[in-house]
Scaffold this motif. Sequence first.
Motif, short mmCIF file in Angstrom:
data_model
loop_
_atom_site.label_atom_id
_atom_site.label_comp_id
_atom_site.label_asym_id
_atom_site.label_seq_id
_atom_site.Cartn_x
_atom_site.Cartn_y
_atom_site.Cartn_z
N GLN A 1 7.23 15.99 -7.03
CA GLN A 1 6.00 15.48 -7.64
C GLN A 1 5.60 14.16 -6.98
O GLN A 1 6.46 13.37 -6.61
CB GLN A 1 6.23 15.24 -9.12
N THR A 2 4.31 13.96 -6.86
CA THR A 2 3.81 12.70 -6.32
C THR A 2 3.39 11.81 -7.49
O THR A 2 2.59 12.24 -8.30
CB THR A 2 2.58 12.96 -5.43
N SER A 3 3.96 10.66 -7.55
CA SER A 3 3.53 9.76 -8.62
C SER A 3 2.11 9.32 -8.32
O SER A 3 1.73 9.16 -7.16
CB SER A 3 4.45 8.55 -8.69
N SER A 4 1.32 9.15 -9.37
CA SER A 4 -0.08 8.80 -9.12
C SER A 4 -0.15 7.44 -8.44
O SER A 4 -1.11 7.13 -7.75
CB SER A 4 -0.86 8.81 -10.42
N GLY A 5 0.87 6.63 -8.63
CA GLY A 5 0.90 5.33 -7.98
C GLY A 5 0.77 5.43 -6.47
O GLY A 5 0.07 4.63 -5.85
N THR A 6 1.38 6.43 -5.89
CA THR A 6 1.34 6.58 -4.44
C THR A 6 -0.09 6.80 -3.95
O THR A 6 -0.55 6.16 -3.01
CB THR A 6 2.23 7.75 -4.00
N LEU A 7 -0.78 7.72 -4.61
CA LEU A 7 -2.16 7.99 -4.20
C LEU A 7 -3.04 6.78 -4.47
O LEU A 7 -3.92 6.45 -3.67
CB LEU A 7 -2.70 9.23 -4.90
N ASP A 8 -2.78 6.11 -5.57
CA ASP A 8 -3.56 4.91 -5.89
C ASP A 8 -3.43 3.87 -4.79
O ASP A 8 -4.43 3.29 -4.34
CB ASP A 8 -3.06 4.27 -7.19
N VAL A 9 -2.18 3.64 -4.38
CA VAL A 9 -1.94 2.65 -3.33
C VAL A 9 -2.69 3.05 -2.07
O VAL A 9 -3.34 2.22 -1.43
CB VAL A 9 -0.43 2.51 -3.06
N LEU A 10 -2.63 4.31 -1.73
CA LEU A 10 -3.30 4.76 -0.51
C LEU A 10 -4.83 4.67 -0.64
O LEU A 10 -5.51 4.29 0.31
CB LEU A 10 -2.89 6.19 -0.17
N LEU A 11 -5.32 5.01 -1.82
CA LEU A 11 -6.77 4.91 -2.02
C LEU A 11 -7.20 3.45 -1.91
O LEU A 11 -8.25 3.14 -1.36
CB LEU A 11 -7.17 5.47 -3.39
N GLU A 12 -6.35 2.58 -2.41
CA GLU A 12 -6.67 1.16 -2.38
C GLU A 12 -6.72 0.61 -0.95
O GLU A 12 -7.48 -0.30 -0.67
CB GLU A 12 -5.63 0.40 -3.17
N THR A 13 -5.90 1.14 -0.08
CA THR A 13 -5.94 0.68 1.31
C THR A 13 -7.27 1.03 1.96
O THR A 13 -7.64 0.45 2.97
CB THR A 13 -4.84 1.36 2.16
N GLY A 14 -7.97 1.99 1.36
CA GLY A 14 -9.23 2.42 1.96
C GLY A 14 -9.01 3.40 3.11
O GLY A 14 -9.95 3.77 3.80
#
Lengths: 227, 227, 292
Positions: free
Chosen positions: A120-133
Amino acid sequence: MSDEQALDHERLDDLRILEALIFVSPDPLSVQALSEELDEGVDVSALLEQLKSDYSNRGIQLVSLDGKWAFRTATDLAPFLTKYKVVKKKLTKVAQETLAIIAYHQPVTRAEIEDVRGVQTSSGTLDVLLETGWIKMRGRRRAPGRPITYGTTDLFLDQFGLGAVDDLPGLRELKGAGLLDGTLPANFEVPSSQRLETLMDDEVPLDEDIDEDVDHKVDNEGDGGGF
Amino acid sequence: MSDEQALDHERLDDLRILEALIFVSPDPLSVQALSEELDEGVDVSALLEQLKSDYSNRGIQLVSLDGKWAFRTATDLAPFLTKYKVVKKKLTKVAQETLAIIAYHQPVTRAEIEDVRGVQTSSGTLDVLLETGWIKMRGRRRAPGRPITYGTTDLFLDQFGLGAVDDLPGLRELKGAGLLDGTLPANFEVPSSQRLETLMDDEVPLDEDIDEDVDHKVDNEGDGGGF
Amino acid sequence: MPALKLKLEFYLPPNLPQSRNDQWEQDASSQSDELCADELGAEDRLLVELDGFEGPLDLLLALAREKKLDISQISIADLATQYIEYINDLKKHRLEIAADYLVMAAWLVFLKSKLILPSEEEEEESPSGDQLAAQLAFRLKRLEAMRAKGHELMARPQLGQEFFAVGVPLGRNTVSKIEYKAELFDLLKAYSAQQQRQVVQGYKVKRRQVWSIKKARNRLSSLLGMSIEWAPINELIASFMGAEAPMKTTVASTFGATLEMARDGVIEIKQSGPFQPLYVKSTPNVEESADE
């Protein structure tokens, strides 16, 4: 003779205008955006190629990022420019891996990322990546549940000095080895990575989901009814 | 020979480094600041002059600002780098009102507008209206102080889809549209606007005012003297 | 279902084979930068983080890597054996193990059995043991590839690190031209509203005519002074007003004045019944005394 000279002049001026436009722009500029600034019929792409070669030996380089152009310093000069380094966004291993999966498999859903990673991918991982732009939500997969699809951004290409998604290192080899397409159980599909400005056939825009969902349901019900 | 080549190489590299440094720096860089980034003994000023001449025909120029160096776009390209933007703006209530008064009561002076509105009119309002091109100064009223008279333009008619000024709705139509209610006194009237291509009898052309004014003043003084 | 996160800490049992020990160290260091080597090497005490592994696939990959095998060459059966042994080892030490690791272990047991058994009577639809093994190998290879690409990406020259954009984008000089919009309706509305407002503003409040009690008393006493006959008050009021209709204020004030004057004893009042006309007349003697 004088006509030719006039043409040369024009070409030089167009080159100079392009150069200045790209120089002052905070973001990479597309060929289309640049074309709008010049007379109609000017072959902007050819001029850009010439500019690129004009700068090829210089400390500043003209680079193309997914068809958008910008000046960047030559990478070999990095040791002299350390003063200007920005604080690096450090990604965790998981985030690195997820970024790679998104880059190579895009458009890709969260479930597909999880399938590649086997966890499972923690939503935190995608959040961090989305935040990098570096990644963005592209749309929704035309599939049950309408999962959101992820892909990389222009900023990603700029960040990693890639001209296009096709320039991802080893992309061709991975494709050749079949690692990017689904030889997996039928319920799992690995989409192929391409240059993806527009949505794929099986993607719908993010904001369109409600209507489409309704259609979808109605269809399904129709099928279920067996008429 | 190979030594010379090595020297040339170094020089080229130094040029490239300078180029990149100036490009990256948020502020113009002094010769001293630049020297610190290169090996000792490098003639930075000479290199800068060379860089300057390298760029002399380009869209980007190396310029010295107060002894500090920076890249700037070539000044002759300014027109190509200027973005023209059209901002749509709605007229303020006061401007709408004033415009309407001018349309119905033209030719009308500022004092008359104020009289109709019962409030002082800021010169800004008339300026804005003049800027729209919907009103113009028609002439001057043949009256003490020679006040300027205002009226509407053809552009006004175009803008509001009127064939002529007398197409403006009259009292009955305004009442019919519910814009005026029954609390009006019996003697209330909406002036019937006329299209006034030429000046009225009590108007004089704008540019004639000086002479006339003088005459006028003399007359006035004469009256004042009581002879 | 989210992976259960467990952080396990145990003392390395003396009977654990050395190779296992190595593998832990190797894995732990390759897995997480966050853990510093000192901590890991601390004598016989090991910090084991099963959630340092990113799921069973990751563990499988780690096991394969331990054998330094090319994943494309690896025997899935061997790998499965290793994984099962490993999980069993952990179980022996009464360590809780996340469900998905156990599911994988169970699946690998199943896979092994399929690989060993001849695949004669298999149902058409279910994949053969070899196919399942190939799929697992594929997933491992793909995960390894993605992991490698992640590293490769990070190792690339990056914007703001190895190459740079212009220090300050100068931006373009923007000249904005204002275009005003207005609708005829807006104009008419503004004009009408303004005209209407103006009408209201121009309305002058008429001075209300007030007939004061004092005024009424003066009038009354001057009228009554001439006669000591009973006079109906209505007629007196009418005589004040001349041709105009009597105003309420006149009537009220006059009535008030009669009451005052009656109190002072200057006049007398009589009325034949409720709502009947009111009559007044002056009191002669008082008038005399007033004259004095």
